[in-house]
Design a protein around this motif. Structure first.
Motif, short mmCIF file in Angstrom:
data_model
loop_
_atom_site.label_atom_id
_atom_site.label_comp_id
_atom_site.label_asym_id
_atom_site.label_seq_id
_atom_site.Cartn_x
_atom_site.Cartn_y
_atom_site.Cartn_z
N VAL A 4 9.44 -24.14 78.27
CA VAL A 4 9.98 -25.02 78.09
C VAL A 4 8.63 -25.62 76.49
O VAL A 4 9.62 -26.02 75.39
N VAL A 5 7.22 -25.03 77.25
CA VAL A 5 6.10 -25.98 75.99
C VAL A 5 6.43 -24.68 74.71
O VAL A 5 6.51 -25.12 74.18
N GLU A 6 6.67 -22.90 75.58
CA GLU A 6 6.78 -22.27 73.98
C GLU A 6 7.24 -22.58 73.47
O GLU A 6 7.57 -22.44 71.99
N GLN A 7 8.43 -22.81 74.28
CA GLN A 7 10.32 -22.81 73.37
C GLN A 7 10.12 -24.26 72.01
O GLN A 7 10.35 -24.05 70.81
N TYR A 8 9.61 -24.73 72.62
CA TYR A 8 9.26 -26.49 72.42
C TYR A 8 8.35 -26.27 70.68
O TYR A 8 8.72 -26.67 69.26
N ASN A 9 7.00 -25.56 70.94
CA ASN A 9 6.30 -25.17 69.73
C ASN A 9 6.96 -24.03 68.80
O ASN A 9 6.20 -24.37 67.55
N ARG A 10 7.55 -23.59 69.74
CA ARG A 10 7.83 -22.87 68.41
C ARG A 10 8.54 -23.28 67.95
O ARG A 10 8.92 -23.18 66.40
N ALA A 11 9.76 -24.48 68.17
CA ALA A 11 10.59 -24.51 66.97
C ALA A 11 9.70 -26.21 66.02
O ALA A 11 10.40 -25.91 65.11
N CYS A 12 8.73 -26.18 66.73
CA CYS A 12 7.59 -26.61 65.60
C CYS A 12 7.49 -25.90 64.53
O CYS A 12 6.82 -26.49 63.17
N ASN A 13 7.76 -24.72 64.42
CA ASN A 13 7.49 -23.68 63.63
C ASN A 13 8.66 -23.74 62.18
O ASN A 13 8.36 -23.43 60.78
N SER A 14 9.98 -24.27 62.39
CA SER A 14 10.93 -24.33 61.88
C SER A 14 11.44 -25.43 61.65
O SER A 14 12.38 -25.57 60.31
N LEU A 15 11.24 -26.20 62.72
CA LEU A 15 12.20 -27.42 62.04
C LEU A 15 11.26 -28.61 62.48
O LEU A 15 10.65 -28.50 63.12
N ALA A 16 11.79 -29.82 61.37
CA ALA A 16 10.90 -30.57 61.33
C ALA A 16 10.02 -31.49 62.73
O ALA A 16 11.28 -32.38 63.51
N GLY A 17 8.73 -31.29 63.09
CA GLY A 17 8.56 -32.08 64.06
C GLY A 17 9.19 -31.50 65.38
O GLY A 17 8.82 -32.21 66.26
N GLY A 18 9.32 -29.98 65.30
CA GLY A 18 10.65 -29.06 66.88
C GLY A 18 11.39 -30.40 67.13
O GLY A 18 11.95 -29.44 67.93
N VAL A 19 12.69 -31.00 66.46
CA VAL A 19 13.40 -31.52 66.59
C VAL A 19 14.75 -31.74 65.90
O VAL A 19 14.29 -31.63 64.48
N SER A 20 15.57 -31.93 66.48
CA SER A 20 16.72 -32.21 65.59
C SER A 20 16.93 -33.75 64.65
O SER A 20 17.68 -34.13 64.49
N SER A 21 16.37 -34.50 65.67
CA SER A 21 16.31 -36.13 65.82
C SER A 21 15.28 -36.58 66.36
O SER A 21 14.86 -35.80 67.31
N SER A 22 14.66 -37.43 65.17
CA SER A 22 12.87 -37.89 65.88
C SER A 22 12.93 -38.78 67.06
O SER A 22 12.39 -37.81 67.38
N THR A 23 14.06 -39.24 67.53
CA THR A 23 13.38 -40.11 68.72
C THR A 23 13.46 -39.04 69.99
O THR A 23 13.76 -39.57 71.16
N ARG A 24 14.00 -37.66 69.68
CA ARG A 24 14.38 -36.42 71.01
C ARG A 24 13.28 -36.29 71.28
O ARG A 24 13.41 -35.59 72.08
N VAL A 25 11.78 -36.75 70.78
CA VAL A 25 10.46 -36.64 71.56
C VAL A 25 10.79 -37.81 72.22
O VAL A 25 11.00 -38.14 72.09
N ASN A 26 10.12 -37.10 73.53
CA ASN A 26 10.33 -38.01 74.90
C ASN A 26 8.72 -38.27 74.73
O ASN A 26 8.00 -37.13 75.36
N GLN A 27 9.20 -39.79 74.70
CA GLN A 27 6.73 -39.87 74.73
C GLN A 27 6.30 -39.77 75.46
O GLN A 27 4.97 -39.79 75.53
N ALA A 28 7.20 -40.09 76.74
CA ALA A 28 6.21 -39.66 78.14
C ALA A 28 6.04 -38.83 78.51
O ALA A 28 5.08 -38.80 79.53
#
Ligand SMILES: Cc1ncc(COP(=O)(O)O)c(C=O)c1O
Length: 431
Positions: A4-28
């Motif tokens: 999960v963390v590896e692929q999230y870090n990967r996404a951060c290199n091409s998707l702004a903030g690593g996500v397709s929707s800003s609120t999709r980062v789970n703050q917890a």
């Protein structure tokens, strides 16, 4: 490292903030959760860990993940070529189902996100009334377009306060057309109508205010909105993007017995596929082009796959056993969580209606508006959600404000009991 963390870090290199929707980062947990697969009320992350899902796609999943009826409708449409930007008989079928099911709907239009639905609804209300002012309620959420991304600059609880944009980049000056008042205050609504009645195009409202967890309008407030709007030639818009189908097939308007002039419907309507709806009285909807002069168009409006999925979803919501099941699960889950908070001496309060609920830490009375909801203990919420995730129950935290949670109809009593057992361990860590 976890996948999960590896692929999230990967996404951060091409998707702004690593996500397709800003609120999709789970703050917890400080990153987005990446899920591999989902079935019924459960989801599995990329590391193969299983969770009972109490976020339910932020409300889009009401039947359950991978529902066979939705899947069959989608597959039938795929087999026909799924030609988009054209109409077929499924559009009329869905229109008829909606108009039969939701009290205010005489005509509908399909659009993509809930944001588009509220944007078009507000434009239509202005076109129909020839007025510009929009009354909105403090904290109610209506999407991400410039017309609605405003909040009080100073203290909460004020009538018609100075507003500031919630995001940078919002077109300056739009707030001159907005009047904001606190939720559940019929007296203040009356006051605003006395001052500005003939300038107000529409009142827009979360008829059940789930974006602050689960806040119910009082009977007086709901009745005052309808009465004052009618008296002043203003349109009443219920934003039911989140509340539609949640507690009964006709949504919050059926539940409250108050029929708006227009409404928006989103999330659950598509059975997990992207479609939103706006609609209402025929006379108003006739102002849309090509009959009228108000524009609502879009290449992907009414894409045949979500249209087919939505038809299947609404048929499922209309089955007689659907809402008795939803209410039974809601009761079991809410009372079970309340008992766990008592058992562990944690100051948690649940407010629930139908398939969604709010949890408020550190508040011992009924939450009636946004200012109340904002007083909840955000830090405890973050710790609760992190512990729940650690123990196999998925909740989401958007950060800051009160958050809404929910379950899907695929959840059975045994799933509730299993979730409660997992939460027992999670809540024990909060003391
Ligand atoms: C009441 C309400 N209106 C509008 C929206 C915007 O919908 P979307 O996120 O699909 O653009 C939401 C989304 O949470 C909502 O809850």
């Amino acid at each position: 490292m976890s996948r999960v963390v590896e692929q999230y870090n990967r996404a951060c290199n091409s998707l702004a903030g690593g996500v397709s929707s800003s609120t999709r980062v789970n703050q917890a947990i400080g990153h987005a959760m990446l899920f591999d697969r989902a079935e019924g009320c459960r989801v599995w992350d990329l590391d193969g860990r299983e969770y009972i899902d109490l976020c339910c796609s932020h409300g889009a999943t009401l039947l359950g993940h991978g529902d066979v009826r939705i899947r069959a409708a989608v597959e039938r449409t795929l087999a026909r070529g799924a030609a988009c930007s054209y109409e077929n008989e499924l559009h009329a079928e869905l229109g008829e189902l909606l108009c039969e099911t939701v009290p205010c709907l005489e005509r509908v239009r399909f659009t993509g996100a809930g944001t588009e639905a509220t944007m078009h609804c507000i434009r239509l209300a202005r076109a129909f009334t020839g007025r510009t002012k929009l009354v909105r309620f403090e904290g109610n959420f209506h999407g991400y377009h410039d017309q609605v991304m405003w909040a009080a600059e100073g203290e909460l609880g004020q009538v018609d306060p100075r507003l500031a944009p919630i995001s940078t980049g919002v077109t300056p000056g739009i707030d001159q057309h907005l009047i904001q008042i606190p939720y559940n205050r019929p007296d203040l609504l009356q006051q605003v109508f006395e001052q500005h009645g003939n300038e107000i195009a529409a009142v827009i409202c979360e008829a059940v205010y789930y974006n602050a967890g689960c806040v119910l309008p009082t009977d007086e407030f709901a009745a005052a909105m309808r009465r004052l709007a009618t008296e002043h030639g203003t349109l009443l818009i219920f934003d039911e993007i989140l509340s539609a189908f949640r507690m009964c097939a006709g949504g919050a308007q059926e539940y409250l017995g108050v029929t708006p002039d227009l409404c928006t419907i989103g999330k659950s309507v598509g059975g997990g596929y992207p479609i939103s709806v706006f609609g209402g009285r025929e006379e108003i909807m006739r102002r849309l082009m090509p009959e009228g002069d108000c524009q609502h168009s879009g290449t992907y409006n009414g894409h045949p796959i979500p249209v087919a999925a939505a038809g299947a979803a609404i048929r499922a919501f209309r089955e007689p056993a659907f809402y008795p099941h939803i209410h039974a699960i809601s009761e079991r889950l809410s009372s079970g969580m309340t008992k766990l908070f008592e058992k562990h001496d944690v100051p948690g309060r649940i407010q629930a209606l139908g398939a969604r609920f709010g949890i408020y830490f550190g508040i011992d009375h009924e939450v009636r508006d946004y200012a109340d909801a904002k007083k909840h203990d955000c830090d405890m919420m973050l710790r609760f959600i992190a512990a729940a995730i650690e123990n196999g129950v998925y909740f989401h935290d958007y950060g800051g404000g009160a958050v809404h949670h929910g379950f899907c109809a695929a959840m059975q009593e045994a799933d509730v009991d299993e979730a409660l057992n997992r939460l027992d361990v999670a809540i024990a860590t909060l003391g």
